[in-house]
Design a protein around this motif. Structure first.
Motif, PDB file in Angstrom:
ATOM      1  N   LEU A  66      12.319 -21.240 -11.905  1.00 32.51           N
ATOM      2  CA  LEU A  66      12.910 -21.808 -13.109  1.00 32.51           C
ATOM      3  C   LEU A  66      12.640 -23.249 -13.204  1.00 32.51           C
ATOM      4  CD1 LEU A  66      14.501 -21.761 -15.905  1.00 32.51           C
ATOM      5  CD2 LEU A  66      16.620 -21.962 -14.456  1.00 32.51           C
ATOM      6  N   PHE A  67      12.818 -23.937 -11.920  1.00 31.90           N
ATOM      7  CA  PHE A  67      12.711 -25.487 -11.703  1.00 31.90           C
ATOM      8  C   PHE A  67      11.042 -25.603 -11.843  1.00 31.90           C
ATOM      9  CE2 PHE A  67      13.164 -29.445  -9.156  1.00 31.90           C
ATOM     10  CZ  PHE A  67      13.441 -30.200 -10.114  1.00 31.90           C
ATOM     11  N   SER A  72       6.793 -28.269 -14.921  1.00 32.40           N
ATOM     12  CA  SER A  72       5.139 -28.361 -15.537  1.00 32.40           C
ATOM     13  C   SER A  72       5.283 -28.260 -16.878  1.00 32.40           C
ATOM     14  CB  SER A  72       4.761 -26.579 -14.878  1.00 32.40           C
ATOM     15  OG  SER A  72       5.429 -25.651 -15.978  1.00 32.40           O
ATOM     16  N   ARG A  73       6.159 -27.931 -17.714  1.00 35.80           N
ATOM     17  CA  ARG A  73       6.463 -28.181 -18.974  1.00 35.80           C
ATOM     18  C   ARG A  73       6.629 -29.606 -19.517  1.00 35.80           C
ATOM     19  NH1 ARG A  73       4.310 -24.423 -22.334  1.00 35.80           N
ATOM     20  NH2 ARG A  73       6.212 -24.862 -23.854  1.00 35.80           N
ATOM     21  N   GLY A  74       7.336 -30.379 -18.585  1.00 33.61           N
ATOM     22  CA  GLY A  74       7.427 -31.864 -18.935  1.00 33.61           C
ATOM     23  C   GLY A  74       8.294 -32.014 -20.160  1.00 33.61           C
ATOM     24  N   ASN A  75       7.924 -32.773 -20.989  1.00 23.30           N
ATOM     25  CA  ASN A  75       8.748 -33.040 -22.323  1.00 23.30           C
ATOM     26  C   ASN A  75       8.730 -32.081 -23.441  1.00 23.30           C
ATOM     27  OD1 ASN A  75       9.477 -35.632 -21.499  1.00 23.30           O
ATOM     28  ND2 ASN A  75       7.648 -36.713 -22.180  1.00 23.30           N
ATOM     29  N   GLU A  76       7.851 -31.202 -23.230  1.00 25.18           N
ATOM     30  CA  GLU A  76       7.864 -30.094 -24.323  1.00 25.18           C
ATOM     31  C   GLU A  76       9.140 -29.087 -23.983  1.00 25.18           C
ATOM     32  OE1 GLU A  76       4.493 -26.924 -25.726  1.00 25.18           O
ATOM     33  OE2 GLU A  76       4.033 -28.297 -24.430  1.00 25.18           O
ATOM     34  N   ILE A 128      17.781 -31.188 -19.279  1.00 29.37           N
ATOM     35  CA  ILE A 128      18.210 -31.605 -20.536  1.00 29.37           C
ATOM     36  C   ILE A 128      18.238 -30.290 -21.660  1.00 29.37           C
ATOM     37  CG2 ILE A 128      18.245 -32.888 -22.477  1.00 29.37           C
ATOM     38  CD1 ILE A 128      18.725 -34.451 -19.968  1.00 29.37           C
ATOM     39  N   ASP A 129      19.642 -30.225 -22.004  1.00 29.24           N
ATOM     40  CA  ASP A 129      19.711 -28.751 -22.926  1.00 29.24           C
ATOM     41  C   ASP A 129      20.013 -29.452 -24.425  1.00 29.24           C
ATOM     42  OD1 ASP A 129      20.250 -26.727 -24.346  1.00 29.24           O
ATOM     43  OD2 ASP A 129      22.287 -26.348 -23.419  1.00 29.24           O
ATOM     44  N   ASP A 130      19.049 -29.561 -25.235  1.00 28.01           N
ATOM     45  CA  ASP A 130      19.426 -30.052 -26.478  1.00 28.01           C
ATOM     46  C   ASP A 130      19.989 -28.919 -27.652  1.00 28.01           C
ATOM     47  OD1 ASP A 130      17.219 -28.496 -27.359  1.00 28.01           O
ATOM     48  OD2 ASP A 130      15.766 -30.189 -27.929  1.00 28.01           O
ATOM     49  N   GLY A 131      20.290 -27.711 -27.015  1.00 26.65           N
ATOM     50  CA  GLY A 131      20.741 -26.576 -27.890  1.00 26.65           C
ATOM     51  C   GLY A 131      19.716 -25.577 -28.070  1.00 26.65           C
ATOM     52  N   SER A 132      18.483 -25.997 -28.292  1.00 23.97           N
ATOM     53  CA  SER A 132      17.306 -24.862 -28.247  1.00 23.97           C
ATOM     54  C   SER A 132      16.198 -24.797 -27.279  1.00 23.97           C
ATOM     55  CB  SER A 132      16.558 -25.262 -29.729  1.00 23.97           C
ATOM     56  OG  SER A 132      16.008 -26.418 -29.763  1.00 23.97           O
ATOM     57  N   THR A 133      16.322 -26.103 -26.482  1.00 22.64           N
ATOM     58  CA  THR A 133      15.255 -26.104 -25.333  1.00 22.64           C
ATOM     59  C   THR A 133      15.651 -26.838 -24.082  1.00 22.64           C
ATOM     60  OG1 THR A 133      13.504 -26.474 -27.327  1.00 22.64           O
ATOM     61  CG2 THR A 133      13.007 -27.127 -25.014  1.00 22.64           C
ATOM     62  N   ARG A 135      14.671 -28.526 -20.786  1.00 24.25           N
ATOM     63  CA  ARG A 135      13.350 -29.655 -20.377  1.00 24.25           C
ATOM     64  C   ARG A 135      13.942 -30.431 -19.051  1.00 24.25           C
ATOM     65  NH1 ARG A 135      14.189 -31.481 -25.307  1.00 24.25           N
ATOM     66  NH2 ARG A 135      12.385 -30.598 -25.980  1.00 24.25           N
ATOM     67  N   PHE A 136      12.892 -30.658 -18.052  1.00 25.41           N
ATOM     68  CA  PHE A 136      13.213 -31.609 -16.975  1.00 25.41           C
ATOM     69  C   PHE A 136      12.785 -33.095 -17.688  1.00 25.41           C
ATOM     70  CE2 PHE A 136      11.462 -33.773 -13.408  1.00 25.41           C
ATOM     71  CZ  PHE A 136      12.693 -33.687 -12.479  1.00 25.41           C
ATOM     72  N   GLN A 137      13.974 -33.699 -18.040  1.00 28.89           N
ATOM     73  CA  GLN A 137      13.800 -35.124 -18.455  1.00 28.89           C
ATOM     74  C   GLN A 137      14.706 -35.902 -17.835  1.00 28.89           C
ATOM     75  OE1 GLN A 137      14.103 -35.260 -22.762  1.00 28.89           O
ATOM     76  NE2 GLN A 137      12.219 -36.172 -22.988  1.00 28.89           N
TER      77      GLN A 137
END
Length: 317
Positions: A66-67, A72-76, A128-133, A135-137
């Motif tokens: 998962l990590f 690998s997905r970055g900001n996306e 970071i969890d913005d409710g839909s995504t 991301r490692f940010q």
């Protein structure tokens, strides 16, 4: 970016990411992530051990995977369903409710691995969890090798386009110094059964190609500067990365000839061959290339030191 006023290249620093990990005494909370070669994560000077990734409800292989994927997905980032389908595919876990529970268990444990002191109910500084995504940010200082590698490659390309091959070489060499092995080299050995890691293979090939190109660029620069021993070191590394790279073989031959280690008849013989000489294993089979094969075998077995551009007097001034 290149500024119109000066024509020089400036590189605005990232807000959270640091160029190099500072001393632990000055920034003990720094996270360091190594993706090239063996995947390793440090909290300050503490290397997160295998047993720390594991918990009763979240096996280490899921937490690590998962990590790795989020990195690998970055900001996306990635949505919950995408992550569940990746790590708990229906053919392995048909019960989608159970898969969702497994996902949140793995996510919760990942928070704990990265921040053991994180209070219950507090948001992670790294995921970071913005409710839909997800991301490692990071909202905290961190250092990650693939990010710095990509940064130096981009800067090298910018300097090359600006016509400054010397500074481009320094940037490419800095990228080379960060490459400790293939991207997520052993990920497939920890990945859950049935989990797809095609995303990892694609990125692995991309980074390997960038590493190869960087070695060739540095080797070419040194060859042009008549620094043949340095050119030999980087051309050899290019061949170690891609054994049938014709340009690397030809460059290495030219440098060995210029260095007095090889007779130029060998290169002349190669130039008489077709343009697919390397692909057709000409160098590996024909007797005419035996002297070159012997030198190459020694260079591969006892590789010259690379990562020298940063210490080179002509580049450090």
């Amino acid at each position: 970016v290149m500024t119109a006023e000066t024509g020089t290249i400036s590189t605005p620093p990232a807000i959270q990411e640091v160029e190099q990990p500072p001393a632990v005494s000055t920034l003990p909370a720094l996270m360091r992530v190594q993706c090239f070669g063996e995947f390793q994560v440090y909290r300050g000077m503490h290397l997160i051990q295998s047993n720390e990734w594991d918990s009763e409800h979240a096996p280490a292989k899921h937490v690590k995977s998962l990590f790795c994927y989020l990195i690998s997905r970055g900001n996306e980032g990635a949505g919950k369903e995408r992550l569940i389908n990746l790590l708990w595919p229906k053919r392995i876990l048909p019960d989608r409710k159970a898969a969702e529970v497994a996902f949140f268990s793995a996510l919760y444990h990942l928070y704990r691995v990265l921040e053991p002191e994180l209070p219950t109910g507090r948001s992670s500084r790294y995921i970071i969890d913005d409710g839909s995504t997800y991301r490692f940010q990071p909202q905290a200082p961190y250092w990650i090798d693939v990010a710095r590698f990509s940064h130096h490659i981009r800067i090298g390309q910018m300097y090359e386009q600006a016509g400054d091959s010397q500074k481009a070489t320094i940037s490419w060499d800095r990228a080379i110094g960060l490459y400790r092995g293939r991207f997520m080299e052993r990920l497939e050995t920890i990945n859950p059964a049935g989990c797809s890691f095609g995303w990892c293979i694609a990125m692995r090939e991309r980074y390997e190609r960038l590493y190869l190109d960087a070695n060739m660029a540095v080797a070419t620069y040194y060859s042009e500067q008549k620094s043949h021993e340095l050119a030999i070191a980087y051309a050899t590394e290019a061949i170690r990365t891609e054994p049938q790279h014709e340009g690397a073989h030809i460059l290495l031959m030219k440098c060995l000839i210029a260095n007095g280690q090889l007779n130029d008849n060998v290169l002349q013989s190669l130039e008489w061959e077709t343009g697919l000489a390397i692909e057709q294993d000409t160098i590996l089979k024909k007797d005419a290339y035996q002297p070159y094969r012997d030198l190459l075998a020694d260079l591969i077995y006892n590789p010259p030191k690379i990562g020298l551009a940063r210490q080179s007097p002509e580049l450090s001034s």
